[in-house]
Design a protein around this motif. Structure first.
Motif, short mmCIF file in Angstrom:
data_model
loop_
_atom_site.label_atom_id
_atom_site.label_comp_id
_atom_site.label_asym_id
_atom_site.label_seq_id
_atom_site.Cartn_x
_atom_site.Cartn_y
_atom_site.Cartn_z
N ASN A 91 28.48 -41.64 -53.93
CA ASN A 91 28.15 -41.44 -55.15
C ASN A 91 29.05 -41.20 -56.10
OD1 ASN A 91 25.99 -41.56 -56.95
ND2 ASN A 91 25.77 -39.40 -57.16
N LEU A 92 30.39 -42.09 -55.95
CA LEU A 92 31.68 -41.85 -56.60
C LEU A 92 31.66 -43.16 -57.53
CD1 LEU A 92 33.85 -40.17 -54.21
CD2 LEU A 92 32.60 -39.04 -56.05
N SER A 93 32.41 -43.09 -58.67
CA SER A 93 32.53 -44.29 -59.47
C SER A 93 33.77 -44.95 -58.59
CB SER A 93 33.56 -43.99 -60.69
OG SER A 93 32.42 -43.15 -61.56
N LEU A 94 33.97 -46.22 -58.68
CA LEU A 94 34.91 -47.09 -57.88
C LEU A 94 35.97 -46.85 -58.28
CD1 LEU A 94 33.26 -50.70 -57.82
CD2 LEU A 94 32.82 -48.86 -56.43
N PRO A 95 37.11 -46.22 -57.37
CA PRO A 95 38.46 -45.80 -57.80
C PRO A 95 39.34 -46.94 -58.56
CG PRO A 95 38.23 -45.14 -55.61
CD PRO A 95 37.00 -46.25 -56.02
N PRO A 96 39.67 -46.61 -59.80
CA PRO A 96 40.03 -47.74 -60.47
C PRO A 96 41.70 -47.85 -60.20
CG PRO A 96 40.28 -45.50 -61.62
CD PRO A 96 39.40 -45.32 -60.74
N PRO A 97 42.34 -48.90 -60.37
CA PRO A 97 43.73 -49.16 -59.93
C PRO A 97 44.60 -48.36 -60.61
CG PRO A 97 42.57 -51.40 -60.48
CD PRO A 97 41.50 -50.24 -60.78
N TYR A 98 45.34 -47.58 -59.95
CA TYR A 98 46.40 -46.75 -60.86
C TYR A 98 47.13 -47.47 -62.15
CZ TYR A 98 50.22 -43.35 -61.61
OH TYR A 98 51.34 -42.87 -62.13
N LEU A 99 47.64 -48.60 -61.81
CA LEU A 99 48.46 -49.20 -62.71
C LEU A 99 47.61 -49.78 -63.69
CD1 LEU A 99 51.00 -50.76 -60.51
CD2 LEU A 99 51.57 -48.87 -61.89
N ALA A 104 46.64 -41.75 -70.81
CA ALA A 104 45.27 -40.72 -70.98
C ALA A 104 44.29 -40.82 -70.04
CB ALA A 104 44.99 -40.84 -72.44
N GLN A 105 43.99 -42.07 -69.60
CA GLN A 105 42.82 -42.11 -68.63
C GLN A 105 43.28 -41.71 -67.18
OE1 GLN A 105 43.20 -46.69 -68.75
NE2 GLN A 105 41.06 -46.49 -70.10
N ALA A 109 40.28 -39.28 -64.58
CA ALA A 109 40.00 -39.52 -63.46
C ALA A 109 39.67 -39.05 -62.45
CB ALA A 109 40.92 -40.92 -63.07
N ARG A 110 38.77 -38.37 -62.49
CA ARG A 110 38.31 -37.24 -61.61
C ARG A 110 37.71 -37.75 -60.37
NH1 ARG A 110 36.99 -31.03 -62.90
NH2 ARG A 110 36.30 -30.34 -61.16
N ASP A 111 37.18 -38.70 -60.36
CA ASP A 111 36.46 -39.31 -59.09
C ASP A 111 37.40 -39.98 -58.24
OD1 ASP A 111 33.90 -38.53 -59.91
OD2 ASP A 111 33.21 -40.60 -60.17
N GLY A 112 38.70 -39.95 -58.46
CA GLY A 112 39.58 -40.60 -57.54
C GLY A 112 40.41 -41.82 -58.18
N ILE A 113 41.22 -42.24 -57.45
CA ILE A 113 42.18 -43.57 -57.85
C ILE A 113 42.88 -44.23 -56.61
CG2 ILE A 113 44.52 -44.00 -58.95
CD1 ILE A 113 44.31 -41.53 -60.86
N ASN A 114 42.73 -45.60 -57.00
CA ASN A 114 43.12 -46.58 -55.91
C ASN A 114 44.85 -46.81 -56.17
OD1 ASN A 114 43.72 -49.37 -54.61
ND2 ASN A 114 41.41 -49.36 -54.51
N TYR A 115 45.58 -47.01 -55.19
CA TYR A 115 46.96 -46.90 -55.36
C TYR A 115 47.52 -47.93 -54.67
CZ TYR A 115 46.76 -42.05 -57.01
OH TYR A 115 46.45 -40.82 -57.58
N ALA A 116 46.58 -48.74 -53.85
CA ALA A 116 46.60 -49.93 -52.95
C ALA A 116 47.46 -51.09 -53.55
CB ALA A 116 45.54 -50.18 -52.13
N SER A 117 48.27 -51.78 -53.03
CA SER A 117 49.13 -52.90 -53.24
C SER A 117 49.02 -54.11 -52.14
CB SER A 117 50.36 -52.48 -53.77
OG SER A 117 51.12 -53.62 -54.06
N THR A 146 50.15 -37.88 -59.76
CA THR A 146 48.62 -37.44 -60.35
C THR A 146 48.41 -35.91 -60.09
OG1 THR A 146 47.83 -39.75 -59.76
CG2 THR A 146 46.24 -37.77 -59.71
N VAL A 147 48.80 -35.55 -58.92
CA VAL A 147 48.51 -34.23 -58.70
C VAL A 147 49.18 -33.15 -59.43
CG1 VAL A 147 48.82 -32.43 -56.72
CG2 VAL A 147 47.90 -34.76 -56.06
N GLN A 148 50.67 -33.71 -59.63
CA GLN A 148 51.37 -32.72 -60.43
C GLN A 148 51.19 -32.77 -61.95
OE1 GLN A 148 53.44 -30.52 -58.81
NE2 GLN A 148 52.86 -31.00 -56.86
N GLU A 149 50.96 -34.05 -62.44
CA GLU A 149 51.24 -34.12 -63.94
C GLU A 149 49.52 -34.53 -64.34
OE1 GLU A 149 53.62 -37.41 -64.68
OE2 GLU A 149 55.15 -36.59 -63.42
N ASP A 150 48.48 -35.14 -63.70
CA ASP A 150 47.39 -35.43 -64.28
C ASP A 150 46.15 -34.33 -63.98
OD1 ASP A 150 48.65 -37.68 -65.23
OD2 ASP A 150 48.46 -39.05 -63.66
N LEU A 151 46.07 -34.18 -62.60
CA LEU A 151 44.99 -33.47 -62.49
C LEU A 151 44.87 -31.99 -62.92
CD1 LEU A 151 44.43 -34.56 -58.39
CD2 LEU A 151 42.73 -34.98 -60.41
N PRO A 152 45.86 -31.41 -63.13
CA PRO A 152 46.01 -30.22 -63.69
C PRO A 152 45.28 -29.93 -65.24
CG PRO A 152 48.00 -30.41 -62.58
CD PRO A 152 47.44 -31.67 -62.49
#
Length: 345
Positions: A91-99, A104-105, A109-117, A146-152
């Motif tokens: 029941n999560l939003s589809l993780p958006p591509p990080y790039l 600001a977004q 992005a609290r439901d997660g992020i997709n970093y795959a390439s 993400t952990v150091q700069e965005d999630l806080p």
């Protein structure tokens, strides 16, 4: 939250959805027990990061995305990826591509992020010739930001952030490109697998040190059975030598995951055994609802090789094909992988 286990995953199902792929799930209430989904990997789970990387392999034109609101997003399939179905399951939003996200977004992005390439692998030097992509190392570096700069910005309490990460799933689907693009027969399959797993273990430990606790790791499917490979054998059969080359990696991966879990008792590492499920599908196609497991739904010959031509017309019965293009599975297959490999893995 208690550590996720294969048994716990068995109890979670996807509720009925409007598209065809929902038919592979039972209509039972979805779970709200997972805080977020973070995705790392290659083209099996890339949601569009390569659209933002110069000179990268891309799937940003139809018919890719034909079953994703008829919109090519950069996913190498006709609809959703394995990672997308995992997100839906919880029941999560589809993780958006990080790039794809603005600064600001990324801070919302609290439901997660997709970093795959697409195109890259576990080894930092694995990538297509004359192309670029993000290696697993670069993906993890982005997650650390993400952990150091965005999630806080969303979770100010450090302890709450620790718990949030512990309640999240980290899905890693990578390694195939290391064999497709970087396999060296000089030392043999055992040596290559050992080297790859040493590198991979270090990356998994790095994710743990950043805060990951529930890691779901995909193994490598039978690459010798990809339509692109079958097309080159000349006999319509899988290339069993290629399949044998990957076996040392798949055989040793479970022990590698166990060793990490023994070292970090508060972590749970789950094997998503897509290889064996893939073999089951090839052995009993009717059971899984497929009528074609060798040909791509979208494919034409270009200079003697199979390829999904931009703006071409794919097959109509896409849910009956295991593969959408010459190297990537269909949306229906991705749905089945999530339903079965996490349950049986």
């Amino acid at each position: 939250m208690a550590a996720l286990t294969p048994v716990f995953l068995f109890l979670l199902f996807l509720s009925a959805n409007s598209d065809e792929s929902s038919s592979c799930f039972s209509a039972i209430a979805i779970s709200n027990s997972v805080a977020a989904l973070y995705v790392f990997g290659d083209s099996t789970v890339d949601a569009g990061n390569n659209n933002y990387i110069h000179n990268a392999p891309r799937a940003n034109s139809l018919p890719y995305g034909i079953d994703f609101n008829n919109t090519p997003t950069g996913r190498f399939t006709n609809g959703k990826t394995i990672a997308d179905f995992i997100a839906i399951l919880y029941n999560l939003s589809l993780p958006p591509p990080y790039l794809s996200l603005t600064e600001a977004q990324r801070k919302t992005a609290r439901d997660g992020i997709n970093y795959a390439s697409a195109g890259c692998g576990i080894f930092p030097n694995t990538k297509p010739r004359k192309k670029d992509c993000w290696s697993l190392q670069k993906q993890i570096e982005a997650f650390n930001r993400t952990v150091q700069e965005d999630l806080p910005c969303m979770i100010e309490d450090p302890q709450e952030l620790v718990e949030y990460l512990a309640n999240s799933i980290f899905f890693i689907s990578m390694g195939a490109n290391d064999y497709i693009l970087n396999f060296n027969t000089h030392h043999g399959p055992e040596y290559f697998a050992n080297s790859l797993l040493v590198q991979f273990k270090w990356y998994l430990q790095t994710l743990y040190n950043i805060g990951a606790r529930n890691l779901v790791v995909n193994n490598i499917g039978p690459l010798g059975c990809l339509p692109s490979v079958i097309n080159m054998t000349g006999n319509g059969q899988c290339d069993e030598q290629i399949n044998q080359n990957i076996m040392p990696y798949n055989s040793q991966l479970p022990q590698t995951l166990k060793n990490i879990q023994d070292e970090y008792p508060d972590a749970t590492l789950t094997l998503a055994n897509s290889h064996d499920l893939f073999q089951d599908i090839l052995a009993d196609t009717e059971k899984y609802g497929f009528t074609d497991v060798k040909d791509p739904c979208c494919g034409a010959y270009v200079n003697g090789k199979l390829a999904c031509i931009p703006n071409s017309t794919p097959c109509d019965n896409r849910c009956q094909y295991l593969f959408f293009d010459e190297n990537h599975t269909s949306e229906f297959a991705n749905c089945i992988f999530v339903r079965d490999m996490l349950i049986k893995g």
